[in-house]
Design an enzyme around this catalytic site. Structure first.
Site, PDB file in Angstrom:
ATOM      1  N   ARG A   1       0.791  -1.237   0.203  1.00 46.94           N
ATOM      2  CA  ARG A   1       0.030  -0.045   0.004  1.00 46.94           C
ATOM      3  C   ARG A   1       0.772   1.269  -0.008  1.00 46.94           C
ATOM      4  NH1 ARG A   1      -2.809   3.058   4.664  1.00 46.94           N
ATOM      5  NH2 ARG A   1      -3.969   4.697   3.431  1.00 46.94           N
TER       6      ARG A   1
ATOM      7  N   HIS B   1      -3.221  10.946   0.210  1.00 44.52           N
ATOM      8  CA  HIS B   1      -2.870  10.464   1.681  1.00 44.52           C
ATOM      9  C   HIS B   1      -2.146  11.897   2.224  1.00 44.52           C
ATOM     10  CE1 HIS B   1      -1.230   7.444   4.639  1.00 44.52           C
ATOM     11  NE2 HIS B   1      -0.879   8.563   5.346  1.00 44.52           N
TER      12      HIS B   1
ATOM     13  N   GLU C   1      -7.675   7.968   5.977  1.00 46.10           N
ATOM     14  CA  GLU C   1      -8.140   8.745   7.222  1.00 46.10           C
ATOM     15  C   GLU C   1      -8.574  10.297   7.045  1.00 46.10           C
ATOM     16  OE1 GLU C   1      -4.652   8.583  10.068  1.00 46.10           O
ATOM     17  OE2 GLU C   1      -4.892   6.425  10.088  1.00 46.10           O
TER      18      GLU C   1
ATOM     19  N   ASN D   1      -7.569   1.596   9.856  1.00 40.74           N
ATOM     20  CA  ASN D   1      -6.051   1.868  10.161  1.00 40.74           C
ATOM     21  C   ASN D   1      -6.340   1.863  11.873  1.00 40.74           C
ATOM     22  OD1 ASN D   1      -5.674   2.371   7.644  1.00 40.74           O
ATOM     23  ND2 ASN D   1      -5.011   4.493   7.936  1.00 40.74           N
TER      24      ASN D   1
ATOM     25  N   TYR E   1      -4.483   2.013  15.687  1.00 40.90           N
ATOM     26  CA  TYR E   1      -3.299   2.158  16.679  1.00 40.90           C
ATOM     27  C   TYR E   1      -3.461   2.026  17.930  1.00 40.90           C
ATOM     28  CZ  TYR E   1      -0.851   3.666  12.224  1.00 40.90           C
ATOM     29  OH  TYR E   1      -0.091   3.484  11.158  1.00 40.90           O
TER      30      TYR E   1
ATOM     31  N   GLU F   1      -3.611  -0.047   8.006  1.00 40.06           N
ATOM     32  CA  GLU F   1      -2.352   0.366   8.947  1.00 40.06           C
ATOM     33  C   GLU F   1      -2.346  -0.223  10.365  1.00 40.06           C
ATOM     34  OE1 GLU F   1      -1.532   4.602   8.991  1.00 40.06           O
ATOM     35  OE2 GLU F   1      -2.014   4.701   7.007  1.00 40.06           O
TER      36      GLU F   1
HETATM   37  C1  FCB Z   1      -1.554   7.472  10.403  1.00 35.20           C
HETATM   38  C2  FCB Z   1      -1.151   7.957   9.155  1.00 35.20           C
HETATM   39  C3  FCB Z   1       0.221   7.476   8.802  1.00 35.20           C
HETATM   40  C4  FCB Z   1       1.277   7.339   9.815  1.00 35.20           C
HETATM   41  C5  FCB Z   1       0.688   6.614  11.068  1.00 35.20           C
HETATM   42  C6  FCB Z   1       1.753   6.394  12.109  1.00 35.20           C
HETATM   43  O1  FCB Z   1      -2.518   8.228  10.931  1.00 35.20           O
HETATM   44  O2  FCB Z   1      -2.141   7.506   8.321  1.00 35.20           O
HETATM   45  O3  FCB Z   1       0.658   8.368   7.662  1.00 35.20           O
HETATM   46  O4  FCB Z   1       1.681   8.862  10.103  1.00 35.20           O
HETATM   47  O5  FCB Z   1      -0.551   7.190  11.518  1.00 35.20           O
END
Ligand code: FCB
Length: 445
Positions: free
Chosen positions: A69, A113, A158, A282, A284, A348
């Site tokens: 990607r 992006h 995002e 995505n 985290y 992500e």
């Molecule tokens: C996400 C973004 C990516 C990167 C990660 C850590 O929010 O999409 O570009 O910065 O965080």
């Protein structure tokens, strides 16, 4: 075939910002303004991927990854956002796609992006409804050139983070601080997404999706005030971007005093809710939310406040490490959208840690991949690690290292980390397992 990939983004890795006719983007402008990024870092050179991409493709192939990607820089294709295409920009991605296909790596380009052409920011950026149409025009140009080899596309990355950080809080480009007046940016991005889906389908695309940043929202307590605050945050972060796409309606924004959404026009939601072949997620970390205190002057008075998550380990970025949050998120998406939820691709997931013997990253990835497997009743078809390389982490500059491969930014030397070799072993054991399962099935029948 399950997609095992890594993810990157143009401004974060390419460098070569003045080469071959690329126009300026909002990130060029923003990162060159004093005080915007940590230590004034910019993406001028980044990982120099624009010149070193053959080495980077070789690194992916060597790890056994079967998907990549990456994002296409709009200002390389249309230097001023619209108007004539820049052949050299198209050639760059054409060569990259060829090289990926040659190695059996499925190209998964993201069309936006965050590096909007500066010329379009000068026309209001995503606050300007016209930008949605310009986005679709640009997407059509890219599709025409690449869709004979590219089957899988991601429209936007995002839109939540771009709206909030870029237009709400001024922490990312274009650096505006509009608080809730940034809301039209959500709608214009989503409209651009819908129009782009149409352009991609017209160009013969097989698999189209969007990558949304999603977070499980944890109320700080069971009190009605904290529950209401958590619900309001869930609406803004998750549902504002998933509901219109998956259900054709916006969630109720009355907690924000904005129930009317007067920027939405008749017919927009039909365009936004085009059927998708996948939803990119995505992930985290989860977010803990508490009731609002006294609003800071000028903050627009939000109906929630963030509460720290202190009961988990954290990455170098200070982000809590909660692998089970990914299982929770996937299961809650299924519970919310039911059959309307398309197959999921984790587009992500990753973490920032220093060092080459990055045992913490291995533990992070291991835990999150296990969480994907543990999610019940959710059809997950791909997992992309953020990121292949250490790169320009937006406002943090080069201070956060998310790569499977270490980059020495003085020399541009790439050094695979322990996590790179760990992932390579994992992928090869998966494909051996898949092969023996196939074999067993064919001997049974
Ligand atoms: C996400 C973004 C990516 C990167 C990660 C850590 O929010 O999409 O570009 O910065 O965080």
């Amino acid at each position: 075939m399950f997609l095992w990939g890594t993810a990157t983004a143009s401004y974060q890795i390419e460098g070569a910002v003045d080469e071959d006719g690329r126009g300026p983007s909002i990130w060029d402008t923003f990162s060159h303004e004093p005080g915007r990024t940590r230590d004034g870092h910019t993406g001028d050179v980044a990982c120099d991927h624009y010149h070193r991409w053959p080495e980077d493709v070789a690194l992916m192939a060597e790890a056994g990854l079967n998907a990549y990607r990456f994002s296409i820089a709009w200002p390389r294709i249309l230097p001023f956002g619209r108007g004539p295409a820049n052949p050299a920009g198209l050639d760059f991605y054409d060569r990259l796609v060829d090289a990926l296909c040659e190695k059996g790596i499925t190209p998964v380009p993201t069309l936006f992006h965050w590096d909007l052409p500066q010329a379009l920011e000068d026309e209001g950026g995503w606050l300007n409804r016209e930008i949605s149409g310009y986005f679709a025009d640009y997407v059509a140009v890219v599709a025409e050139r690449l869709s004979d080899r590219v089957r899988t596309w991601i429209t936007l990355n995002e839109p939540f983070v771009h709206m909030v950080y870029g237009y709400g809080l001024g922490m990312h480009a274009p650096g505006r601080m509009l608080f809730l007046d940034a809301l039209p940016v959500a709608h214009h991005q989503l409209l651009g997404h819908g129009l782009a889906v149409q352009a991609l389908r017209a160009g013969g695309a097989e698999r189209v999706m969007i990558s949304n940043n999603c977070t499980p929202v944890w109320p700080a307590s069971d009190s009605p005030e904290d529950l209401a605050a958590a619900d309001a945050y869930d609406t803004l972060h998750n549902r504002l971007f998933n509901d219109p796409i998956l259900t054709g309606a916006y969630p109720d924004l009355s907690a924000y005093g904005r129930p009317e959404l007067d920027f939405v026009r008749t017919g927009d939601l039909e365009i936004i809710a085009q059927p998708l072949d996948g939803l990119g997620i995505n992930y985290y970390n989860p977010t803990r939310i508490t009731r609002p205190g006294e609003p800071a002057p000028g903050s627009g008075g939000l109906p929630f406040e963030f509460a720290a998550i202190t009961d988990y380990p954290t990455t170098a970025f200070g982000w809590p490490v909660v692998p089970d949050g990914l299982r929770e998120l996937l299961e809650s998406l299924k519970a919310t959208y039911g059959p309307a939820l398309p197959p999921i691709y984790i587009t992500e997931n990753g973490c920032s840690y220093d060092g080459i013997d990055d045992q913490e990253r291995i533990a992070y990835l291991d835990g999150h991949i296990a969480a994907v497997r543990a999610a019940e009743g959710v059809d997950v078809r791909g997992y992309f690690v953020w990121s292949l390389l250490d790169n320009f982490e937006w406002a943090e500059g080069y201070h956060q290292r998310f790569g499977l491969v270490h980059v020495d930014f003085e020399t541009q030397k790439r050094t695979p980390k322990a996590s790179y070799y760990w992932l390579k072993d994992l992928i090869s054991s998966q494909s051996t397992e898949a092969q023996s399962a196939e074999k067993a099935q064919s001997t049974e029948t």
